[in-house]
Enzyme design. Structure first.
Site, PDB file in Angstrom:
ATOM      1  N   LYS A 179      40.424  59.349  50.627  1.00 19.77           N
ATOM      2  CA  LYS A 179      39.788  58.136  50.913  1.00 19.77           C
ATOM      3  C   LYS A 179      40.480  57.280  51.585  1.00 19.77           C
ATOM      4  CE  LYS A 179      38.279  53.805  49.577  1.00 19.77           C
ATOM      5  NZ  LYS A 179      38.058  53.455  50.713  1.00 19.77           N
ATOM      6  N   GLU A 253      51.255  52.985  43.755  1.00 17.04           N
ATOM      7  CA  GLU A 253      52.380  52.528  44.492  1.00 17.04           C
ATOM      8  C   GLU A 253      51.670  51.091  44.728  1.00 17.04           C
ATOM      9  OE1 GLU A 253      55.375  53.009  44.642  1.00 17.04           O
ATOM     10  OE2 GLU A 253      55.143  55.082  44.045  1.00 17.04           O
ATOM     11  N   CYS A 287      54.371  46.420  51.877  1.00 17.48           N
ATOM     12  CA  CYS A 287      54.502  46.313  50.372  1.00 17.48           C
ATOM     13  C   CYS A 287      56.160  45.770  50.119  1.00 17.48           C
ATOM     14  CB  CYS A 287      54.106  47.478  49.929  1.00 17.48           C
ATOM     15  SG  CYS A 287      54.842  49.032  50.349  1.00 17.48           S
ATOM     16  N   GLU A 388      51.907  37.867  45.133  1.00 15.40           N
ATOM     17  CA  GLU A 388      52.171  38.626  46.357  1.00 15.40           C
ATOM     18  C   GLU A 388      50.945  38.118  47.395  1.00 15.40           C
ATOM     19  OE1 GLU A 388      50.337  42.707  46.909  1.00 15.40           O
ATOM     20  OE2 GLU A 388      52.328  43.190  47.766  1.00 15.40           O
TER      21      GLU A 388
HETATM   22  P1  NAP Z   1      43.820  47.639  48.117  1.00 14.94           P
HETATM   23  O1  NAP Z   1      42.548  46.352  48.290  1.00 14.94           O
HETATM   24  O2  NAP Z   1      43.984  47.970  46.715  1.00 14.94           O
HETATM   25  O3  NAP Z   1      43.014  48.757  48.622  1.00 14.94           O
HETATM   26  C1  NAP Z   1      43.646  49.959  48.695  1.00 14.94           C
HETATM   27  C2  NAP Z   1      42.823  51.312  48.997  1.00 14.94           C
HETATM   28  O4  NAP Z   1      42.124  51.530  47.335  1.00 14.94           O
HETATM   29  C3  NAP Z   1      41.683  51.234  49.633  1.00 14.94           C
HETATM   30  O5  NAP Z   1      41.403  52.325  50.184  1.00 14.94           O
HETATM   31  C4  NAP Z   1      40.379  50.668  48.901  1.00 14.94           C
HETATM   32  O6  NAP Z   1      39.247  50.832  49.502  1.00 14.94           O
HETATM   33  C5  NAP Z   1      40.723  51.322  47.600  1.00 14.94           C
HETATM   34  N1  NAP Z   1      40.409  50.790  46.431  1.00 14.94           N
HETATM   35  C6  NAP Z   1      40.352  49.336  46.138  1.00 14.94           C
HETATM   36  N2  NAP Z   1      39.677  49.321  44.837  1.00 14.94           N
HETATM   37  C7  NAP Z   1      39.696  50.661  44.422  1.00 14.94           C
HETATM   38  C8  NAP Z   1      39.211  51.272  43.229  1.00 14.94           C
HETATM   39  N3  NAP Z   1      38.808  50.074  41.863  1.00 14.94           N
HETATM   40  N4  NAP Z   1      38.840  52.277  42.942  1.00 14.94           N
HETATM   41  C9  NAP Z   1      39.114  53.349  44.037  1.00 14.94           C
HETATM   42  N5  NAP Z   1      39.705  52.624  44.970  1.00 14.94           N
HETATM   43  C10 NAP Z   1      39.840  51.570  45.305  1.00 14.94           C
HETATM   44  O7  NAP Z   1      44.961  47.221  49.004  1.00 14.94           O
HETATM   45  P2  NAP Z   1      44.946  46.778  50.538  1.00 14.94           P
HETATM   46  O8  NAP Z   1      44.594  45.475  50.676  1.00 14.94           O
HETATM   47  O9  NAP Z   1      44.171  47.994  51.307  1.00 14.94           O
HETATM   48  O10 NAP Z   1      46.549  46.917  50.723  1.00 14.94           O
HETATM   49  C11 NAP Z   1      47.395  45.858  50.486  1.00 14.94           C
HETATM   50  C12 NAP Z   1      48.072  46.331  49.020  1.00 14.94           C
HETATM   51  O11 NAP Z   1      48.797  47.548  48.869  1.00 14.94           O
HETATM   52  C13 NAP Z   1      49.051  45.212  48.842  1.00 14.94           C
HETATM   53  O12 NAP Z   1      48.963  44.668  47.563  1.00 14.94           O
HETATM   54  C14 NAP Z   1      50.377  46.003  48.966  1.00 14.94           C
HETATM   55  O13 NAP Z   1      51.436  45.751  48.310  1.00 14.94           O
HETATM   56  C15 NAP Z   1      49.862  47.562  48.580  1.00 14.94           C
HETATM   57  N6  NAP Z   1      50.790  48.436  49.210  1.00 14.94           N
HETATM   58  C16 NAP Z   1      51.729  49.145  48.474  1.00 14.94           C
HETATM   59  C17 NAP Z   1      52.487  49.811  48.874  1.00 14.94           C
HETATM   60  C18 NAP Z   1      53.472  50.616  47.865  1.00 14.94           C
HETATM   61  O14 NAP Z   1      54.035  51.769  48.379  1.00 14.94           O
HETATM   62  N7  NAP Z   1      54.135  50.067  46.617  1.00 14.94           N
HETATM   63  C19 NAP Z   1      52.461  50.597  50.344  1.00 14.94           C
HETATM   64  C20 NAP Z   1      51.542  49.730  51.114  1.00 14.94           C
HETATM   65  C21 NAP Z   1      50.725  48.733  50.556  1.00 14.94           C
HETATM   66  P3  NAP Z   1      38.410  49.947  50.444  1.00 14.94           P
HETATM   67  O15 NAP Z   1      39.249  49.921  51.716  1.00 14.94           O
HETATM   68  O16 NAP Z   1      37.109  50.544  50.759  1.00 14.94           O
HETATM   69  O17 NAP Z   1      38.361  48.707  49.670  1.00 14.94           O
END
Ligand code: NAP
Ligand code: MG
Length: 487
Positions: A179, A253, A287, A388
């Protein structure tokens, strides 16, 4: 692009390109020009996600038995296809996510390299044999695939993050339901297409687009899902952690609040270059992005002056435009978050010495643009020093010693990446030992990680289970059996 008809894409479930069962769709939007619709995608329901899980479950025994060499051949062929399609996919990446075109090209290239890396590494990933006292017995471990793996990814590296999860999952014999983030479904689809065109059998890789609120629950809580590999926010990671069954393995992550420490002996030009690269490139949406600068008071003013000078020269604009270094934020909520945090920082009493404005003049008015923000006078207890932001906002904190710098650096709940700028070997070594961070760098940006080395955070930046990337990245996708083999 505008005025042309919007293409409607499909999902890939059980070897077929399909619509959402209810026929509904959602649009992927260009963040540099919000009237430009990049594509229309199935808004899947839980029912669709469950269908994908069942397809992956049915395909698992066959794929687990498929010769590893055959699995590797498919990954290598998909890498060739990504490279052949590189320019088109890179253009679409800039259009869908907003990053500058050179960064998009690098990401697609890196994704192809990742598929090849795991094709090769997977072929030599194995168990161990152990000495034992019984001469008529062999003792060894074997590794086997887990079953169905859910791959859930963010929008900021919408090709390379899925690639570094899907490749190790497939090479070790698992089947996948993927997904993508709802902001970047086209990039997920391009990766899936390359793998499908390369010959991944029906059901082995399934692609489901749609809101996490609809498909998230089955993808994480269905008992047939044996593992969830997730990259995204700490908040979503915690929600998933609470919802998975006991027998489901997770790899998460998550967020970061990455510090760059600048010592009194640092080359300040270099320190500024690293701040800008880590804090503002990719519009701060990494991130591992630099979001705190912890600088010795004796060089603070000089550093800040140089930082403002260099930051003011950065060219902000559409990622397709020549010379642009900072693209738009990826979506409306990112824009709102950055604007909010700029207001929060001011209200907390920090000094906004540069930027932070929402840009709306001319071409900027079409997209989600902000000017990179620099705050000084930040104290470790302020929200802009702890939470963050995931945008181009840098909080500068002045300190008087390495000990104080480490205390401040370690005072947040995250621990993803951290760096120090110094020529002093002793300080650098103390930093390496004392910093609470999964990735530790000396005289380098906090951003960037190699595909062949372990990657992951400490504290709330990762679940404390399995690392991603490198050879250890394969461990998450296999379970171990220990065999006592006598005769
Ligand atoms: P996000 O809102 O957490 O969403 C990430 C993914 O998870 C999306 O595909 C989202 O779907 C899905 N998702 C959200 N809530 C979920 C749940 N309860 N159950 C299953 N799937 C769920 O994060 P984002 O805004 O896309 O990305 C930014 C974040 O990612 C930042 O916090 C950043 O630090 C982190 N990040 C971490 C790394 C690492 O390697 N540590 C790398 C890159 C980014 P939808 O899009 O449909 O909402
Ligand atoms: Mg978009």
């Amino acid at each position: 692009m505008i005025g042309t008809t919007v293409h409607t894409y499909k999902n890939y479930i059980g070897g077929e390109w399909v619509e959402a069962s209810n026929g509904e769709t959602f649009d992927s939007i260009n963040p540099a020009d919000t009237e430009d619709i990049v594509g229309r995608f199935p808004a899947c329901t839980a029912e669709d996600a469950i269908r994908a899980i069942r397809a992956a479950e049915a395909a698992f025994p066959g794929w687990a038995r498929t010769a590893p060499a055959k699995r590797a051949e498919i990954l290598n062929k998909a890498a060739d296809l990504l490279e052949r399609r590189l320019e088109r996919i890179a253009q679409e990446l800039t259009r869908e996510e907003g990053k500058v075109i050179s960064a998009s090209r690098m990401e697609v290239k890196r994704s192809a390299a990742t598929l090849r890396y795991y094709a090769a590494e997977g072929l030599s990933f194995s168990g161990e044999t152990f000495p034992n006292d019984d001469p008529a017995s062999l003792v060894f471990t074997i590794r086997e695939p887990l079953g169905v793996v859910s791959v859930i990814t963010p929008w900021n590296f919408p090709v390379s993050i899925p690639a570094r999860k899907i490749a190790p999952a497939l090479i070790t014999g698992n089947t996948v339901v993927f997904k993508p983030a709802s902001d970047t479904p086209l990039m997920g689809l391009r990766l899936v297409e390359a793998l499908v065109d390369a010959g991944v059998p029906a059901g082995v890789l399934n692609f489901v687009t749609g809101s996490a609120s609809k498909v998230g629950q089955p993808l994480t809580a269905d008992p047939a899902v044996k593992a969830v590999t997730f990259t995204g926010s700490t908040q979503a990671g915690e929600a998933i952690h609470r919802s998975v069954p006991l027998t489901t393995r997770t790899q998460m992550e998550l967020g970061g609040k990455n510090p760059l420490l600048i010592m009194e002996d640092a080359d300040l030009e270099k320190a500024v270059e690293l701040t800008i690269k880590g804090g503002f490139e990719l519009t701060g949406q990494a991130c591992t992005g630099t979001s705190r600068v912890i600088v010795m008071r004796s060089v603070h003013d000089q550093y800040v002056e140089k930082l403002v000078q260099h930051t003011s020269r950065l060219k902000i604009g559409n990622g397709f435009t020549d010379g642009v270094q900072i693209g738009p934020l990826a979506n409306r909520s990112q824009l709102a978050t950055v604007i909010d945090y700029v207001a929060v920082g001011r209200a907390e009493g920090a000094t906004l010495v540069y930027g932070g404005e929402h840009l709306t003049d001319g071409e900027y008015g079409k997209g989600y643009y902000v000017r990179p923000a620099i705050f000084t006078g930040v104290t470790p207890d302020m929200r802009i020093a702890r939470e963050e932001i995931f945008g181009p906002v840098v909080a500068v904190i002045a300190v008087d010693s390495l000990e104080e710098a480490l205390r401040v650096a370690n005072s947040v709940e995250y621990g993803l990446s951290a760096s120090i700028v110094t020529k002093d070997l002793e300080k650098a070594q103390i930093f390496v030992k004392e910093i609470q961070s999964g990735t530790v760098k000396v005289n380098r940006t906090t951003t960037g990680n190699l595909m062949n080395v372990p990657f992951g955070g400490l504290k709330k930046s990762s679940s404390s289970t399995f690392r991603e990337s490198g050879r250890v990245g394969l461990e998450f996708f296999t379970q171990m059996k220990t065999v006592y083999f006598g005769y």
